[in-house]
Motif scaffolding. Structure first.
Motif, short mmCIF file in Angstrom:
data_model
loop_
_atom_site.label_atom_id
_atom_site.label_comp_id
_atom_site.label_asym_id
_atom_site.label_seq_id
_atom_site.Cartn_x
_atom_site.Cartn_y
_atom_site.Cartn_z
N GLU A 5 58.66 -49.01 -36.38
CA GLU A 5 58.51 -50.42 -36.71
C GLU A 5 57.07 -50.73 -37.11
O GLU A 5 56.82 -51.53 -38.03
CB GLU A 5 58.94 -51.28 -35.53
N ALA A 6 56.10 -50.12 -36.43
CA ALA A 6 54.70 -50.32 -36.80
C ALA A 6 54.45 -49.83 -38.22
O ALA A 6 53.73 -50.48 -39.00
CB ALA A 6 53.78 -49.61 -35.81
N GLU B 229 48.22 -53.86 -31.47
CA GLU B 229 48.93 -53.85 -32.75
C GLU B 229 48.83 -55.24 -33.35
O GLU B 229 49.03 -56.24 -32.64
CB GLU B 229 50.39 -53.46 -32.59
N ARG C 297 56.66 -49.67 -40.62
CA ARG C 297 57.32 -50.60 -41.53
C ARG C 297 56.41 -51.80 -41.79
O ARG C 297 56.29 -52.24 -42.94
CB ARG C 297 58.65 -51.06 -40.93
N ARG C 298 55.79 -52.31 -40.77
CA ARG C 298 54.86 -53.43 -40.95
C ARG C 298 53.65 -53.01 -41.77
O ARG C 298 53.15 -53.78 -42.60
CB ARG C 298 54.43 -53.97 -39.59
N GLN D 134 50.85 -58.56 -32.34
CA GLN D 134 51.57 -58.32 -31.10
C GLN D 134 50.59 -58.42 -29.92
O GLN D 134 49.40 -58.13 -30.08
CB GLN D 134 52.20 -56.92 -31.11
N HIS E 204 47.65 -53.82 -41.42
CA HIS E 204 48.21 -53.60 -40.08
C HIS E 204 47.33 -52.59 -39.35
O HIS E 204 46.54 -51.87 -39.97
CB HIS E 204 49.64 -53.09 -40.17
N ALA F 47 54.01 -53.13 -45.45
CA ALA F 47 54.05 -54.47 -46.04
C ALA F 47 52.67 -55.07 -46.24
O ALA F 47 52.53 -56.12 -46.88
CB ALA F 47 54.90 -55.39 -45.18
#
Length: 230
Positions: free
Chosen positions: A69-70, A49, A72-73, A52, A79, A76
């Motif tokens: 959470e992935a 990821e 959500r990133r 990370q 990713h 933005a």
């Protein structure tokens, strides 16, 4: 290992015209089957990821806990989440010597294969092939990027597809977009096909659907020119 029946002339022409091509039936049938079995049953995967450290594969409760959470990133900006096995690093470190993947990496960097990729692309500067095994499970993805990395002298990116019977609505297609974000086309990860494109090119791997019956398996990487000397 490459199919004896492969005639690269039409693919060389298409690559020169469009900067991308997919070559079906790339490997000899038995080699493709053996590689697919290796990726399915033998590779010690970790999940990658962006931003990370690699971690144990996202499956079951782990995936359900970590996916929100992935996403959500991903909302933005750039990713990715997918499973991988870094073949070059593993070979350098002497890990998993029994894996067929090490023989594949050696073949990719052998004089006959390097001559083949130079002939296919018309780029006589190509001198090295990097590789990693990749696995996309349901919910995993790779957002838009262009693979530009001047320090590594990447010239072409490739995906050797090793998923059987992939269906178009399972997601996981390799998509291409222009500089304005307009969708250009997409390549289905057909079994034993080589997807190839000139770097840089904006592209992404679509999210694999929850109903996909197989993981999206591949060997991916870049064909490199020698790095620039300081």
């Amino acid at each position: 290992m490459i199919s004896n029946e492969l005639d690269i002339s039409p693919y060389r022409q298409r690559l020169a015209q469009t900067g991308r091509v997919q070559i079906p039936g790339f490997l000899q049938a038995d080699a493709a089957q053996r590689l697919a079995d290796c990726l399915r049953r033998e590779v010690p995967w970790t999940t990658a990821e962006r931003g990370q450290p690699d971690s144990p594969p996202w499956t079951g409760d782990s995936a359900r806990q970590r996916t929100p959470e992935a996403y959500r990133r991903a909302a933005a900006g750039f990713h990715f989440v997918y499973d991988r096995y870094l073949m070059v690093e593993a070979m350098r470190e002497g890990r998993d010597p029994q894996l067929l993947l090490h023989a594949v990496l050696a073949f990719f960097n052998s004089p006959p294969y390097l001559e083949f990729i130079r002939e296919l692309t018309g780029d006589t500067s190509l001198a090295m092939v990097g590789a990693q095994a990749t696995r996309y499970l349901p919910g995993q993805f790779l957002r838009v990027h262009d693979d530009r990395h001047e320090e590594e002298a990447r010239r072409y990116a490739y995906v050797l597809n090793l998923s059987r019977n992939w269906e178009v609505d399972w997601g996981g297609l390799l998509h291409f977009v222009d500089e304005d974000g307009k969708h250009l086309d997409a390549m289905l990860p057909r079994f034993n096909s080589l997807s190839l494109f000139k770097v840089p090119a904006k592209h992404f791997v679509g999210v694999v659907a929850p109903w996909a019956q197989e993981p999206r398996l591949a060997i991916t990487g870049w064909w490199h020119a020698p790095p620039a000397t300081p």
